[in-house]
Scaffold this active site. Structure first.
Site, PDB file in Angstrom:
ATOM      1  N   GLY A 167       0.762  -1.249  -0.085  1.00 45.77           N
ATOM      2  CA  GLY A 167       0.155   0.073   0.170  1.00 45.77           C
ATOM      3  C   GLY A 167       0.825   1.194   0.083  1.00 45.77           C
ATOM      4  CG  LEU A 168       2.427   3.809  -3.152  1.00 44.58           C
ATOM      5  CD1 LEU A 168       1.256   4.482  -3.900  1.00 44.58           C
ATOM      6  CD2 LEU A 168       3.865   4.216  -3.301  1.00 44.58           C
TER       7      LEU A 168
ATOM      8  CG  ASN B 148       4.826   2.523  -9.266  1.00 48.09           C
ATOM      9  OD1 ASN B 148       3.954   1.988 -10.090  1.00 48.09           O
ATOM     10  ND2 ASN B 148       5.042   2.011  -8.003  1.00 48.09           N
TER      11      ASN B 148
ATOM     12  CB  CYS C 105       0.970   0.984  -6.939  1.00 48.26           C
ATOM     13  SG  CYS C 105       0.459   0.116  -5.087  1.00 48.26           S
TER      14      CYS C 105
ATOM     15  CG  ASN D  29       3.828  -2.778 -10.240  1.00 41.43           C
ATOM     16  OD1 ASN D  29       3.991  -3.422  -9.618  1.00 41.43           O
ATOM     17  ND2 ASN D  29       3.795  -1.367 -10.165  1.00 41.43           N
TER      18      ASN D  29
ATOM     19  N   GLY E 138      13.044  -8.515  -8.102  1.00 38.32           N
ATOM     20  CA  GLY E 138      11.825  -7.812  -7.109  1.00 38.32           C
ATOM     21  C   GLY E 138      11.833  -9.168  -5.900  1.00 38.32           C
TER      22      GLY E 138
END
Ligand code: RRO
Length: 307
Positions: free
Chosen positions: A72-73, A129, A132, A194, A267
């Site tokens: 959630g950033l 980005n 997300c 992503n 990642g």
């Protein structure tokens, strides 16, 4: 002599291996495991204008061949990054390319972030980005509409004093179409792509494991899909691509270069093993020898000649 170097816009990457955003903090976190300049370049966790706590726990769920996240950033906000997080690491490693990732809900938010970051020495590239998968507003919705993707790219390019790379979503879109719009709007490069939306359910309770129920899936399970997306976009655009998705070995790095990537990010594997990138870098030359590759830049887009 084997040549692992890649040069983009005059920025020299001593090898094509970088961490993916969100898997190395702002630099000092990964630097506590091995010297950060082992990497070809470093990518910071996406930041927003204001600090964000992120989603409630649980934010991670195990999955075969990878994991799901709904972070959630989470980030301390762009001002803290500019003042406290970025300067010490770019001063320690002045020759290491620093890719600063930004996110937001509106194009105005991206612009405000860029204006602050433009004043910070040592940033080389902005990762924009727009993909997300784990937020209510903004996030991947921005990369799902070709028009919106075009507008954000255009405005960010105008505001930025560094090359901008647009990070796109592979979820529910014709990604090649979005990539074309970004190139038309002036993007210097693309980051593809992503995480893939997915979910897990706890059989003991019948409840979704993640607090947000749905999250982004990354890890070796998505590698073939990531490769396909890179290949598809490399066919229709001519700007450089940074490949990301399920990379777990030096062989995977080389495969991604053939598919059309100029640089490659690791990642999910970093979340399981913080030494993942270092191990891949350490293996790279051996794998080049095994496949008689003397220069990595020469194999970029190699698979496209079989069209
Ligand atoms: O923070 C996240 O939840 C997150 C982000 Br910003 C992103 O770009 N991709 C992802 O899988 N998680």
């Amino acid at each position: 002599m084997l040549d692992t170097k890649i040069n983009l816009f005059g920025i020299e990457f001593k090898n094509p291996v970088m961490n993916a955003s969100g898997t190395g903090g702002y630099g000092k976190e990964l630097d506590s495991f091995y010297p950060l300049d082992t990497l070809g370049g470093f990518v910071s966790k996406s930041c927003t204008f204001n600090p964000r706590f992120g989603n409630p726990l649980p934010r991670i769920a195990d999955a075969s061949l990878g994991c799901l996240n709904c972070i959630g950033l989470t980030n301390p906000g762009v001002k803290k990054l500019a003042q406290e997080e970025i300067p010490p690491i770019v001063n320690k490693y002045p020759n290491l390319p620093y890719l600063c990732s930004i996110a937001g809900e509106t194009k105005e938010e991206y612009i405000k972030e860029i204006e602050i970051l433009n004043k910070v020495d040592g940033i080389d590239i902005y990762e924009i980005n727009i993909s997300c998968p784990n937020v209510e507003n903004g996030g991947m919705a921005l990369a799902s509409d070709p028009n919106l993707a075009y507008q954000i790219t255009k405005e960010c390019k105008k505001a930025s004093k560094h090359p901008i790379f647009m990070k796109l979503t592979p979820n529910g879109v014709d990604i090649a179409k979005i990539a074309i719009e970004c190139e038309k709007a002036g993007a210097d490069g693309l980051i593809l792509a992503n995480s893939y939306q997915g979910m897990r359910i706890d059989l003991r309770t019948g409840k979704p494991i993640l607090s947000r129920k749905i999250g982004g899936y990354g890890g070796p399970g998505i590698f073939p899909m990531a490769l396909k997306v890179i290949y598809q976009c490399a066919k229709v655009t001519s700007i450089p691509i940074i490949g990301v998705g399920g990379v777990s070995s030096a062989e995977d790095v080389i495969e991604m270069l053939y598919a059309g990537a100029s640089l490659v990010e690791v990642g999910s594997l970093n979340l399981k093993d913080p030494y993942a990138c270092k191990k891949i870098v350490d293996e790279l030359e051996n794998v080049m020898k095994e496949y008689n590759i003397t220069s990595l830049k020469d194999i970029i887009k190699g698979a496209l000649k079989y069209e």
